[in-house]
Design a protein around this motif. Sequence first.
Motif, PDB file in Angstrom:
ATOM      1  N   GLY A  15      46.729  44.727  40.569  1.00 63.02           N
ATOM      2  CA  GLY A  15      47.793  45.701  40.538  1.00 63.02           C
ATOM      3  C   GLY A  15      48.705  44.957  39.356  1.00 63.02           C
ATOM      4  O   GLY A  15      49.642  45.682  38.649  1.00 63.02           O
ATOM      5  N   SER A  16      48.744  43.668  39.310  1.00 61.73           N
ATOM      6  CA  SER A  16      49.498  42.927  38.206  1.00 61.73           C
ATOM      7  C   SER A  16      48.911  42.923  36.720  1.00 61.73           C
ATOM      8  O   SER A  16      49.421  42.479  35.961  1.00 61.73           O
ATOM      9  N   GLY A  17      47.762  43.592  36.691  1.00 59.81           N
ATOM     10  CA  GLY A  17      47.072  43.824  35.498  1.00 59.81           C
ATOM     11  C   GLY A  17      45.933  42.656  35.171  1.00 59.81           C
ATOM     12  O   GLY A  17      45.539  42.832  34.100  1.00 59.81           O
ATOM     13  N   ARG A  18      45.828  41.872  36.080  1.00 60.19           N
ATOM     14  CA  ARG A  18      44.828  40.695  35.910  1.00 60.19           C
ATOM     15  C   ARG A  18      43.625  41.240  36.679  1.00 60.19           C
ATOM     16  O   ARG A  18      43.720  42.205  37.582  1.00 60.19           O
ATOM     17  N   LYS A  19      42.379  41.001  36.547  1.00 56.44           N
ATOM     18  CA  LYS A  19      41.208  41.417  36.764  1.00 56.44           C
ATOM     19  C   LYS A  19      40.314  40.389  37.809  1.00 56.44           C
ATOM     20  O   LYS A  19      39.649  40.945  38.554  1.00 56.44           O
ATOM     21  N   GLY A  20      40.481  39.187  37.576  1.00 57.59           N
ATOM     22  CA  GLY A  20      39.306  38.143  38.195  1.00 57.59           C
ATOM     23  C   GLY A  20      38.262  38.367  37.484  1.00 57.59           C
ATOM     24  O   GLY A  20      37.757  38.955  36.407  1.00 57.59           O
ATOM     25  N   LEU A  21      37.292  37.730  38.131  1.00 59.80           N
ATOM     26  CA  LEU A  21      35.652  38.041  37.622  1.00 59.80           C
ATOM     27  C   LEU A  21      35.171  39.201  38.342  1.00 59.80           C
ATOM     28  O   LEU A  21      35.491  39.496  39.586  1.00 59.80           O
ATOM     29  N   GLN A  22      33.973  39.794  37.646  1.00 59.59           N
ATOM     30  CA  GLN A  22      33.331  40.862  38.042  1.00 59.59           C
ATOM     31  C   GLN A  22      32.065  40.538  38.878  1.00 59.59           C
ATOM     32  O   GLN A  22      31.297  41.547  39.170  1.00 59.59           O
ATOM     33  N   GLY A  23      31.882  39.549  39.367  1.00 55.81           N
ATOM     34  CA  GLY A  23      30.671  39.013  39.982  1.00 55.81           C
ATOM     35  C   GLY A  23      30.900  39.066  41.527  1.00 55.81           C
ATOM     36  O   GLY A  23      29.991  38.361  42.204  1.00 55.81           O
ATOM     37  N   ALA A  24      31.785  39.794  42.059  1.00 54.98           N
ATOM     38  CA  ALA A  24      31.812  39.610  43.676  1.00 54.98           C
ATOM     39  C   ALA A  24      30.620  40.386  44.012  1.00 54.98           C
ATOM     40  O   ALA A  24      30.048  41.339  43.784  1.00 54.98           O
ATOM     41  N   SER A  25      29.964  39.537  45.060  1.00 55.63           N
ATOM     42  CA  SER A  25      28.699  39.982  45.805  1.00 55.63           C
ATOM     43  C   SER A  25      29.154  41.047  47.095  1.00 55.63           C
ATOM     44  O   SER A  25      30.240  40.936  47.468  1.00 55.63           O
TER      45      SER A  25
END
Length: 211
Positions: A15-25
Amino acid sequence: MKLSNLASLDPIITGSGRKGLQGASALDREVWNAFSTDSLSMLPLAEQALQLALESSKQTTMHEAENVAAYQEDDHFANVKVRKGQKLFRDAVLTAYENRCCVTGVAEPRFLVASHIRPWRQDPENRLNPRNGLCLSLMIDKAFDLGLITFSEDYRLVLSAELKQHEKNPHIAETFFTRMGQPITLPSKFTPDQRFLAWHRESYFVGNPLR
């Protein structure tokens, strides 16, 4: 990278505009959902897993300690009652308040306390409930623990009349009297439970509120 995968599942972060990595299993999502929906039950399990990991890492260096054991005096140990989950409770509360005292704004973690609203010894069911916690600086925490201060229904600082005798002390005046009636900074999550604050006002707060 694993933490960044989990970050992609945190609505506060996304919600703050950050995404993290997209490899969540699928397992990452299962773990996240478990903690999000039942954090109170999961905290002791996480604390136990953390202790097991720490003990495992210590075993790799035990042989070094054995080499010098003959040259050291034996330590003396006492049995203590360990408050399981206390560290995770502190981490959850301080993170929710962005590592700032909700009254003074002090932002040095070494001066901060995850303060229980209903004390640990009196409410076992809510010992690890982050909504039973406030992030307070050391002096504010001590005053809260002594019942010299409390918080109103709209989260404003309330002082006990017992503090009046110390009003001329510059440090007391700056810490408490200049902030009397001011609202605390609420956390991003785990907002203090009004039931716990009401209990503190009615059962723990000493004397009459200062008007």
